[in-house]
Write a protein that holds these residues in place. Structure first.
Motif, short mmCIF file in Angstrom:
data_model
loop_
_atom_site.label_atom_id
_atom_site.label_comp_id
_atom_site.label_asym_id
_atom_site.label_seq_id
_atom_site.Cartn_x
_atom_site.Cartn_y
_atom_site.Cartn_z
N MET A 1 -13.56 -93.61 -29.32
CA MET A 1 -12.54 -93.08 -30.21
C MET A 1 -11.33 -94.01 -30.17
SD MET A 1 -12.08 -90.37 -32.10
CE MET A 1 -11.22 -88.90 -32.41
N TYR A 2 -10.84 -94.36 -31.34
CA TYR A 2 -9.67 -95.22 -31.46
C TYR A 2 -8.40 -94.37 -31.47
CZ TYR A 2 -12.39 -99.38 -32.64
OH TYR A 2 -13.23 -100.46 -32.61
N GLU A 3 -7.32 -94.94 -30.98
CA GLU A 3 -6.02 -94.29 -30.99
C GLU A 3 -5.32 -94.63 -32.30
OE1 GLU A 3 -1.83 -94.49 -28.49
OE2 GLU A 3 -3.50 -95.77 -27.91
N LEU A 4 -4.73 -93.64 -32.95
CA LEU A 4 -4.01 -93.85 -34.21
C LEU A 4 -2.53 -94.03 -33.91
CD1 LEU A 4 -4.20 -93.90 -37.32
CD2 LEU A 4 -3.66 -91.45 -37.25
N ARG A 5 -1.94 -95.07 -34.52
CA ARG A 5 -0.51 -95.34 -34.35
C ARG A 5 0.14 -95.61 -35.69
NH1 ARG A 5 0.85 -98.65 -28.96
NH2 ARG A 5 -0.13 -97.20 -27.53
N ASP A 57 -6.44 -90.11 -54.14
CA ASP A 57 -5.03 -90.16 -54.49
C ASP A 57 -4.16 -90.96 -53.52
OD1 ASP A 57 -5.22 -88.42 -52.39
OD2 ASP A 57 -4.53 -86.66 -53.49
N THR A 58 -4.77 -91.56 -52.52
CA THR A 58 -4.02 -92.26 -51.49
C THR A 58 -4.78 -93.49 -51.02
OG1 THR A 58 -3.24 -90.10 -50.73
CG2 THR A 58 -2.80 -91.95 -49.29
N ILE A 59 -4.05 -94.55 -50.75
CA ILE A 59 -4.62 -95.73 -50.12
C ILE A 59 -3.77 -96.04 -48.89
CG2 ILE A 59 -5.09 -98.20 -50.30
CD1 ILE A 59 -5.50 -97.79 -53.30
N ALA A 60 -4.43 -96.20 -47.75
CA ALA A 60 -3.73 -96.57 -46.52
C ALA A 60 -4.23 -97.93 -46.07
CB ALA A 60 -3.98 -95.53 -45.44
N ILE A 61 -3.30 -98.81 -45.74
CA ILE A 61 -3.63 -100.12 -45.21
C ILE A 61 -3.54 -100.02 -43.70
CG2 ILE A 61 -3.08 -102.59 -45.21
CD1 ILE A 61 -3.91 -101.34 -47.98
N LEU A 62 -4.59 -100.47 -43.02
CA LEU A 62 -4.72 -100.27 -41.58
C LEU A 62 -4.95 -101.58 -40.86
CD1 LEU A 62 -7.31 -97.37 -41.89
CD2 LEU A 62 -4.83 -97.13 -41.70
N LEU A 63 -4.50 -101.64 -39.63
CA LEU A 63 -4.77 -102.76 -38.75
C LEU A 63 -5.64 -102.22 -37.61
CD1 LEU A 63 -4.10 -105.74 -38.03
CD2 LEU A 63 -2.25 -104.85 -36.64
N VAL A 64 -6.85 -102.75 -37.48
CA VAL A 64 -7.79 -102.28 -36.47
C VAL A 64 -7.83 -103.31 -35.33
CG1 VAL A 64 -10.20 -101.70 -36.00
CG2 VAL A 64 -9.17 -101.10 -38.21
N THR A 65 -7.50 -102.85 -34.14
CA THR A 65 -7.54 -103.71 -32.96
C THR A 65 -8.66 -103.20 -32.06
OG1 THR A 65 -5.15 -103.97 -33.14
CG2 THR A 65 -6.16 -104.70 -31.09
N ALA A 66 -9.83 -103.79 -32.20
CA ALA A 66 -11.02 -103.31 -31.48
C ALA A 66 -10.86 -103.45 -29.97
CB ALA A 66 -12.25 -104.06 -31.96
N ALA A 67 -10.27 -104.54 -29.51
CA ALA A 67 -10.14 -104.77 -28.06
C ALA A 67 -9.32 -103.68 -27.38
CB ALA A 67 -9.50 -106.13 -27.81
N MET A 68 -8.33 -103.14 -28.10
CA MET A 68 -7.47 -102.09 -27.53
C MET A 68 -7.84 -100.71 -28.06
SD MET A 68 -3.88 -104.12 -27.51
CE MET A 68 -3.08 -103.06 -26.33
N ARG A 70 -7.41 -99.42 -31.11
CA ARG A 70 -6.28 -98.86 -31.83
C ARG A 70 -6.41 -99.09 -33.32
NH1 ARG A 70 -1.49 -101.18 -28.11
NH2 ARG A 70 -1.77 -99.75 -26.36
N VAL A 71 -5.92 -98.11 -34.07
CA VAL A 71 -5.78 -98.24 -35.52
C VAL A 71 -4.31 -97.97 -35.82
CG1 VAL A 71 -6.37 -97.26 -37.77
CG2 VAL A 71 -8.13 -97.47 -36.00
N ARG A 72 -3.66 -98.93 -36.47
CA ARG A 72 -2.25 -98.77 -36.85
C ARG A 72 -2.17 -98.68 -38.37
NH1 ARG A 72 2.61 -99.09 -34.85
NH2 ARG A 72 1.95 -99.88 -32.83
N ILE A 73 -1.46 -97.65 -38.85
CA ILE A 73 -1.21 -97.52 -40.27
C ILE A 73 -0.05 -98.45 -40.62
CG2 ILE A 73 -0.65 -95.97 -42.18
CD1 ILE A 73 -1.57 -93.64 -40.38
#
Length: 80
Positions: A1-5, A57-68, A70-73
């Protein structure tokens, strides 16, 4: 499970979405945290890092850091 930030400015945008769109985004982001590459699309060059979550109705751009794990919006755009 990835952490959302996300930072407070992104949280404010998320909170300002209409109720149904906010709920759809929340549910979709839960799925993203389980498997980010399967639930998103490449954003630009398919580098496996910068992804987009495209909803009706929504688009979110995400940065996925697999090593950590994490998913950052980075950005939320409301289309409706």
């Amino acid at each position: 499970m990835y952490e959302l930030r996300c930072d407070p400015a992104i949280t404010a945008i998320w909170d300002s979405l209409p109720g149904a769109a906010r709920t759809r985004l929340a549910h979709a982001l839960v799925a993203v945290c389980e498997d980010p590459l399967a639930t998103t699309q490449p954003y630009g060059i398919d580098d496996g890092v910068t992804r987009q979550l495209v909803l009706d109705d929504t688009i979110a751009i995400l940065l996925v850091t697999a090593a950590m794990k994490r998913v950052r919006i980075l950005q939320i755009n409301f289309l409706g």
